[in-house]
Design a protein around this motif. Structure first.
Motif, PDB file in Angstrom:
ATOM      1  N   LYS A 122       1.542  21.461   9.131  1.00 10.49           N
ATOM      2  CA  LYS A 122       2.734  21.385   8.293  1.00 10.49           C
ATOM      3  C   LYS A 122       2.606  20.293   7.232  1.00 10.49           C
ATOM      4  CE  LYS A 122       5.896  23.133  11.849  1.00 10.49           C
ATOM      5  NZ  LYS A 122       7.115  22.865  12.623  1.00 10.49           N
ATOM      6  N   SER A 123       3.273  20.503   6.110  1.00 14.40           N
ATOM      7  CA  SER A 123       3.297  19.494   5.055  1.00 14.40           C
ATOM      8  C   SER A 123       4.108  18.293   5.523  1.00 14.40           C
ATOM      9  CB  SER A 123       3.924  20.067   3.783  1.00 14.40           C
ATOM     10  OG  SER A 123       3.133  21.104   3.259  1.00 14.40           O
ATOM     11  N   GLN A 124       3.718  17.140   5.046  1.00 16.54           N
ATOM     12  CA  GLN A 124       4.457  15.930   5.420  1.00 16.54           C
ATOM     13  C   GLN A 124       4.310  14.868   4.344  1.00 16.54           C
ATOM     14  OE1 GLN A 124       2.717  14.842   9.175  1.00 16.54           O
ATOM     15  NE2 GLN A 124       0.692  14.520   8.330  1.00 16.54           N
ATOM     16  N   GLN A 125       5.305  13.991   4.296  1.00 15.67           N
ATOM     17  CA  GLN A 125       5.236  12.869   3.375  1.00 15.67           C
ATOM     18  C   GLN A 125       4.680  11.661   4.129  1.00 15.67           C
ATOM     19  OE1 GLN A 125       8.959  12.198   1.418  1.00 15.67           O
ATOM     20  NE2 GLN A 125       9.015  14.223   0.476  1.00 15.67           N
ATOM     21  N   GLN A 126       3.881  10.886   3.427  1.00 14.20           N
ATOM     22  CA  GLN A 126       3.248   9.728   4.041  1.00 14.20           C
ATOM     23  C   GLN A 126       3.389   8.523   3.115  1.00 14.20           C
ATOM     24  OE1 GLN A 126       1.483   9.199   7.107  1.00 14.20           O
ATOM     25  NE2 GLN A 126       1.720   7.115   6.337  1.00 14.20           N
ATOM     26  N   THR A 127       3.863   7.416   3.660  1.00 13.95           N
ATOM     27  CA  THR A 127       3.949   6.181   2.887  1.00 13.95           C
ATOM     28  C   THR A 127       2.562   5.570   2.765  1.00 13.95           C
ATOM     29  OG1 THR A 127       6.207   5.759   3.646  1.00 13.95           O
ATOM     30  CG2 THR A 127       4.996   3.889   2.749  1.00 13.95           C
ATOM     31  N   VAL A 128       2.119   5.344   1.540  1.00 16.88           N
ATOM     32  CA  VAL A 128       0.802   4.749   1.308  1.00 16.88           C
ATOM     33  C   VAL A 128       0.973   3.462   0.505  1.00 16.88           C
ATOM     34  CG1 VAL A 128      -0.494   6.902   1.481  1.00 16.88           C
ATOM     35  CG2 VAL A 128       0.440   6.225  -0.714  1.00 16.88           C
ATOM     36  N   THR A 129       0.147   2.485   0.834  1.00 22.77           N
ATOM     37  CA  THR A 129       0.234   1.167   0.201  1.00 22.77           C
ATOM     38  C   THR A 129      -1.067   0.867  -0.529  1.00 22.77           C
ATOM     39  OG1 THR A 129       1.736   0.394   1.925  1.00 22.77           O
ATOM     40  CG2 THR A 129       0.649  -1.287   0.616  1.00 22.77           C
ATOM     41  N   PHE A 130      -0.942   0.220  -1.662  1.00 20.54           N
ATOM     42  CA  PHE A 130      -2.106  -0.100  -2.482  1.00 20.54           C
ATOM     43  C   PHE A 130      -2.007  -1.548  -2.948  1.00 20.54           C
ATOM     44  CE2 PHE A 130      -3.973  -0.191  -6.848  1.00 20.54           C
ATOM     45  CZ  PHE A 130      -5.296   0.008  -6.489  1.00 20.54           C
ATOM     46  N   THR A 131      -3.113  -2.271  -2.821  1.00 17.21           N
ATOM     47  CA  THR A 131      -3.189  -3.638  -3.325  1.00 17.21           C
ATOM     48  C   THR A 131      -4.212  -3.672  -4.449  1.00 17.21           C
ATOM     49  OG1 THR A 131      -2.647  -4.551  -1.150  1.00 17.21           O
ATOM     50  CG2 THR A 131      -3.635  -6.050  -2.751  1.00 17.21           C
ATOM     51  N   ASN A 132      -3.785  -4.099  -5.640  1.00 22.35           N
ATOM     52  CA  ASN A 132      -4.697  -4.090  -6.779  1.00 22.35           C
ATOM     53  C   ASN A 132      -5.516  -5.383  -6.855  1.00 22.35           C
ATOM     54  OD1 ASN A 132      -3.060  -6.066  -7.945  1.00 22.35           O
ATOM     55  ND2 ASN A 132      -2.059  -4.659  -9.367  1.00 22.35           N
ATOM     56  N   LEU A 133      -6.318  -5.496  -7.906  1.00 17.51           N
ATOM     57  CA  LEU A 133      -7.222  -6.643  -8.042  1.00 17.51           C
ATOM     58  C   LEU A 133      -6.469  -7.961  -8.214  1.00 17.51           C
ATOM     59  CD1 LEU A 133      -9.906  -5.000 -10.359  1.00 17.51           C
ATOM     60  CD2 LEU A 133     -10.208  -5.663  -7.962  1.00 17.51           C
ATOM     61  N   GLU A 134      -5.219  -7.861  -8.676  1.00 16.75           N
ATOM     62  CA  GLU A 134      -4.393  -9.083  -8.841  1.00 16.75           C
ATOM     63  C   GLU A 134      -3.586  -9.386  -7.581  1.00 16.75           C
ATOM     64  OE1 GLU A 134      -4.401  -6.596 -11.378  1.00 16.75           O
ATOM     65  OE2 GLU A 134      -6.043  -7.790 -12.229  1.00 16.75           O
ATOM     66  N   GLN A 135      -3.912  -8.661  -6.496  1.00 14.58           N
ATOM     67  CA  GLN A 135      -3.231  -8.824  -5.210  1.00 14.58           C
ATOM     68  C   GLN A 135      -1.772  -8.405  -5.244  1.00 14.58           C
ATOM     69  OE1 GLN A 135      -5.108  -9.642  -2.416  1.00 14.58           O
ATOM     70  NE2 GLN A 135      -6.694  -9.395  -3.972  1.00 14.58           N
ATOM     71  N   GLN A 136      -1.414  -7.562  -6.219  1.00  7.42           N
ATOM     72  CA  GLN A 136      -0.065  -6.999  -6.267  1.00  7.42           C
ATOM     73  C   GLN A 136      -0.033  -5.746  -5.395  1.00  7.42           C
ATOM     74  OE1 GLN A 136      -0.064  -6.483 -10.526  1.00  7.42           O
ATOM     75  NE2 GLN A 136       1.320  -8.221 -10.831  1.00  7.42           N
ATOM     76  N   HIS A 174      -3.412   1.945   3.836  1.00  9.38           N
ATOM     77  CA  HIS A 174      -3.364   0.774   2.952  1.00  9.38           C
ATOM     78  C   HIS A 174      -4.758   0.556   2.371  1.00  9.38           C
ATOM     79  CE1 HIS A 174      -2.397  -3.810   2.331  1.00  9.38           C
ATOM     80  NE2 HIS A 174      -2.678  -3.178   1.212  1.00  9.38           N
ATOM     81  N   THR A 175      -4.865   0.788   1.067  1.00  6.72           N
ATOM     82  CA  THR A 175      -6.146   0.642   0.373  1.00  6.72           C
ATOM     83  C   THR A 175      -6.080  -0.525  -0.583  1.00  6.72           C
ATOM     84  OG1 THR A 175      -6.617   3.006   0.528  1.00  6.72           O
ATOM     85  CG2 THR A 175      -7.787   1.789  -1.172  1.00  6.72           C
ATOM     86  N   GLN A 176      -7.154  -1.299  -0.611  1.00  8.42           N
ATOM     87  CA  GLN A 176      -7.232  -2.438  -1.529  1.00  8.42           C
ATOM     88  C   GLN A 176      -8.386  -2.224  -2.494  1.00  8.42           C
ATOM     89  OE1 GLN A 176      -7.587  -6.285   0.306  1.00  8.42           O
ATOM     90  NE2 GLN A 176      -7.573  -7.381  -1.633  1.00  8.42           N
ATOM     91  N   GLN A 177      -8.105  -2.403  -3.789  1.00  9.66           N
ATOM     92  CA  GLN A 177      -9.181  -2.320  -4.758  1.00  9.66           C
ATOM     93  C   GLN A 177      -9.987  -3.609  -4.720  1.00  9.66           C
ATOM     94  OE1 GLN A 177      -8.027  -1.275  -8.749  1.00  9.66           O
ATOM     95  NE2 GLN A 177     -10.146  -0.894  -9.381  1.00  9.66           N
ATOM     96  N   THR A 178     -11.319  -3.467  -4.647  1.00  9.04           N
ATOM     97  CA  THR A 178     -12.176  -4.642  -4.498  1.00  9.04           C
ATOM     98  C   THR A 178     -13.071  -4.868  -5.716  1.00  9.04           C
ATOM     99  OG1 THR A 178     -13.807  -3.281  -3.330  1.00  9.04           O
ATOM    100  CG2 THR A 178     -12.213  -4.487  -1.973  1.00  9.04           C
ATOM    101  N   GLY A 179     -13.101  -3.902  -6.628  1.00 10.42           N
ATOM    102  CA  GLY A 179     -13.934  -4.075  -7.814  1.00 10.42           C
ATOM    103  C   GLY A 179     -13.531  -3.079  -8.892  1.00 10.42           C
ATOM    104  N   GLN A 180     -13.744  -3.459 -10.156  1.00  8.47           N
ATOM    105  CA  GLN A 180     -13.340  -2.593 -11.264  1.00  8.47           C
ATOM    106  C   GLN A 180     -14.276  -1.401 -11.412  1.00  8.47           C
ATOM    107  OE1 GLN A 180     -12.943  -5.450 -14.511  1.00  8.47           O
ATOM    108  NE2 GLN A 180     -10.728  -5.148 -14.462  1.00  8.47           N
ATOM    109  N   GLY A 181     -15.445  -1.616 -11.942  1.00  9.08           N
ATOM    110  CA  GLY A 181     -16.410  -0.529 -12.059  1.00  9.08           C
ATOM    111  C   GLY A 181     -16.026   0.510 -13.093  1.00  9.08           C
ATOM    112  N   VAL A 182     -16.983   1.404 -13.389  1.00 12.51           N
ATOM    113  CA  VAL A 182     -16.750   2.475 -14.353  1.00 12.51           C
ATOM    114  C   VAL A 182     -16.719   3.816 -13.633  1.00 12.51           C
ATOM    115  CG1 VAL A 182     -17.827   1.214 -16.253  1.00 12.51           C
ATOM    116  CG2 VAL A 182     -19.218   2.739 -14.845  1.00 12.51           C
ATOM    117  N   THR A 183     -16.014   4.754 -14.220  1.00 12.45           N
ATOM    118  CA  THR A 183     -15.947   6.120 -13.697  1.00 12.45           C
ATOM    119  C   THR A 183     -16.464   7.054 -14.778  1.00 12.45           C
ATOM    120  OG1 THR A 183     -14.057   5.587 -12.282  1.00 12.45           O
ATOM    121  CG2 THR A 183     -14.436   7.914 -12.776  1.00 12.45           C
TER     122      THR A 183
END
Length: 320
Positions: A49-63, A151-160
């Motif tokens: 079944k479909s469900q909503q999930q709360t996801v958390t993200f921390t950017n490079l500035e720790q926001q 909860h995912t934290q960005q650890t580096g900028q990098g190119v895509t």
């Protein structure tokens, strides 16, 4: 620390819908970057079944940012996937084909697929699975770490780096949205040379750090230079047979630059081996070996690295 909370779940069917397959660190990072733009974004879930999930993200500035993501359940795939205009596949290389098989038949012909994973190889199989859809390929050096499941934290900028591979082109509207949402992203008319260049870094660093149980920086030692040079040289020769012309000296300089820039890091393959997980060796050194065989060439060093990692994987159960 500042915290923002918002919901990216939208009922506005006028927005172009992008679906992400794979909620690992990169999948969640790309989701966060896209959900801040004028696009409806969801994940393809594995639950019934479909469900909503709360996801958390921390950017490079720790926001820290918290949002609500929609995971489309299997029973809703037929209803929702027909609206998807871009499917971004962020699973491991060895999971790509199996993950796409039940999905691809539900996609509209005007849906576009973007593969974003380590290594190369799955694109050749996926190209044969298409039913009118276009296929693009990409690679990213953005760093992301899962602090917990959601909860995912960005650890580096990098190119895509993104680009078209086969079939109909990605719509300009969605392409512009992608490039404006993902920092330091670029579109290439010919993406394959970019992927081979990234592969050169992976064939050198990933298996060596796993085999020698070391951080990336330790590969700068003289004792590893012969193997690194041989592995990259073989890749350049195989790429040339595929009509991809690469500069060996430039590539080796790049490999050692990455070793220096990521000196304190453990490679993804090192982490996989340490946690006794399946690695992506088949899509990295294994791809070089496969393409060498196709052209009647030898890739002895890549074959040895492939065999060494395969042996480590086969020893997991006895070491557990």
């Amino acid at each position: 620390m500042s915290t923002d909370t918002y919901s990216s779940v939208s009922n506005n069917q006028q927005l172009p819908q992008i679906s992400i397959m794979g909620a690992g660190a990169i999948g969640q990072l790309i989701y966060q970057q896209l959900s801040s733009s004028n696009i409806a974004v969801n994940f393809i879930g594995r639950a019934e079944k479909s469900q909503q999930q709360t996801v958390t993200f921390t950017n490079l500035e720790q926001q820290q940012t918290t949002c609500t993501a929609m995971f489309v359940g299997r029973t809703d795939w037929p209803l929702q996937l027909v609206n998807t205009r871009l499917l971004i596949v962020c699973v491991k290389a060895y999971q790509v084909v199996a993950a796409l098989k039940p999905i691809i038949k539900l996609l509209n012909r005007d849906c576009h697929i973007l593969l974003l994973h380590n290594g190369m190889g799955p694109h050749l199989e996926v190209a044969n699975m298409l039913n009118g859809q276009g296929l693009s390929l990409g690679t990213t050096s953005q760093g992301a770490l899962k602090k917990s499941a959601w909860h995912t934290q960005q650890t580096g900028q990098g190119v895509t780096q993104l680009g078209h591979f086969t079939g109909p082109m990605l719509s300009e509207t969605i392409k512009i949205s992608l490039l404006s949402s993902i920092p330091q992203s670029q579109w290439f008319e010919d993406i394959l040379p970019m992927l081979w260049q990234k592969l050169a870094i992976n064939v050198a660093i990933n298996p060596m750090t796993a085999i020698h149980d070391c951080r990336n920086g330790e590969l700068a030692a003289a004792q590893y230079r012969k193997t690194i040079t041989a592995a990259v040289t073989e890749l350049v020769q195989v790429a040339a047979a595929e009509s991809i012309m690469l500069d060996l000296a430039v590539l080796l300089d790049r490999v050692y630059q990455v070793i220096e820039l990521t000196a304190a890091n453990y490679s993804s393959m090192h982490q996989d081996v340490q946690h006794q997980r399946k690695t992506e060796i088949e899509a990295i050194n294994g791809f070089v070996v496969l393409m060498a065989s196709k052209h009647g060439k030898s890739a002895k060093t890549n074959q040895q690295l492939l065999a060494s990692i395969t042996a480590l994987e086969q020893g997991y159960s006895s070491n557990a």
